[in-house]
Design an enzyme around this catalytic site. Sequence first.
Site, short mmCIF file in Angstrom:
data_model
loop_
_atom_site.label_atom_id
_atom_site.label_comp_id
_atom_site.label_asym_id
_atom_site.label_seq_id
_atom_site.Cartn_x
_atom_site.Cartn_y
_atom_site.Cartn_z
N GLU A 82 -22.92 17.56 19.44
CA GLU A 82 -22.29 18.47 18.74
C GLU A 82 -23.08 19.64 18.91
O GLU A 82 -22.36 20.70 18.38
CB GLU A 82 -22.02 18.05 17.45
CG GLU A 82 -21.25 16.71 17.34
CD GLU A 82 -20.09 16.51 17.97
OE1 GLU A 82 -19.15 17.50 18.11
OE2 GLU A 82 -19.72 15.56 18.47
N HIS A 216 -8.65 12.38 15.57
CA HIS A 216 -9.37 13.60 14.99
C HIS A 216 -8.84 14.07 13.39
O HIS A 216 -8.49 15.05 13.15
CB HIS A 216 -8.91 14.84 15.96
CG HIS A 216 -10.39 15.58 16.37
ND1 HIS A 216 -11.17 15.02 17.08
CD2 HIS A 216 -10.76 16.85 16.08
CE1 HIS A 216 -12.03 15.84 17.44
NE2 HIS A 216 -11.88 16.86 16.68
N GLY A 221 -16.63 17.20 12.01
CA GLY A 221 -17.64 15.97 11.93
C GLY A 221 -16.96 14.58 12.66
O GLY A 221 -17.56 13.72 12.38
N GLY A 223 -16.70 13.90 15.71
CA GLY A 223 -17.57 13.25 16.35
C GLY A 223 -18.76 12.36 15.88
O GLY A 223 -18.76 11.33 16.59
#
Length: 384
Positions: A82, A216, A221, A223
Amino acid sequence: MHRPPPGEYRTVSTAGEPFRAFVPAALPPLPPIDWNPALRRRFDDALVALGRLDAVSTLLPNAALVLYSFIRKEAVLSSQIEGTQSSLADLLLYEIDEQPGVPVEDAQEVSRYVAALEHGLARLRGGFPLSLRLIGEMHAVLLDHPQGRGKTPGEFRRSQVWIGGTRPGNAVFVPPPADAVADCLGDLERFLNDVPESTPPLIKAALAHVQFETIHPFLDGNGRIGRLLIVLQLVHDGLLREPLLYPSLFFKKHRPLYYELLNAVRLQGDWERWLDYFAEGVEQSATQAVATAKQLLALVDQDRDRIATLGRSATSALAVLQALQRQPVTSAAALVKATGLALATVNRMLVQLVDAGIVSELTQRQRDRIFSYRAYVDALNAEL
């Protein structure tokens, strides 16, 4: 097999601009996965590798200390995907209240990943179900830092998000509109709990990861929570006793392909290529984790034998060595807390361990010195 996208597009409008948002169909996929012989073998190999890794938690001594390091390794890797710059050493420094070598915010984010996983495991082991409520709790823990608190920690989103681009109209991918999130998540929760039908755990983890990332459901956050869920669900479903797997190593090494295959499912319904990639990643990650665990424990055995020659100091030095397996970058004050030994004793043991070449002093200062079990840290960092 060519199949249509596993869901439907809905035309939505934001600020007067229409765009198409993707709403995934409930799992399992329809038409069913094409389980060709090569894909079946890939999953068989992954399951064998996971079995070997699971055996580590019962067959190797001090496996709990290895687990402590492996959880942190996965946290670092998943956070690096990320964009955080924090290394394992940065995280370990942050955990003993020392300044990491990167902005402290990066180390905070990684530390919260560790806390989120530990929270999830504790809840599951207390009998709490793998549920949307638990996912929300872990998200609240993950974002419990200054940069995360404005992103509705623990709450599923009530606004549109998009991936890539500057707005939904030019985005690479637009997840479901906010009013569809609850239904999508409800379907996912049922799938995770084998309703209406059971799915083998490893296949379930592969399918659910794509579904979660496609929904999603959070403002931030997604991922990290999605990758955390892979390991958590494998523990929940009994494939692993402990979360020793760090799949983010494979995802990070092959990051462009990771995102390409997630999109290929959404756009073309290509579950087979994703499943092949996922199973390969699990097999490689599990095999590497077994090798690293054995390397770490062999190192500790070798150093324990060297410490045994220290005579009357050996008992205290062994206590320090055990603490170093849990916190391989540490300070004398942290070792006092971990071992219960007096500060003078800890300092004396550290001098002996430095002289023996087991421990290195990192700071070269008179007070508040930092020490590293360097060979242990190097083994953990080998693939990073």
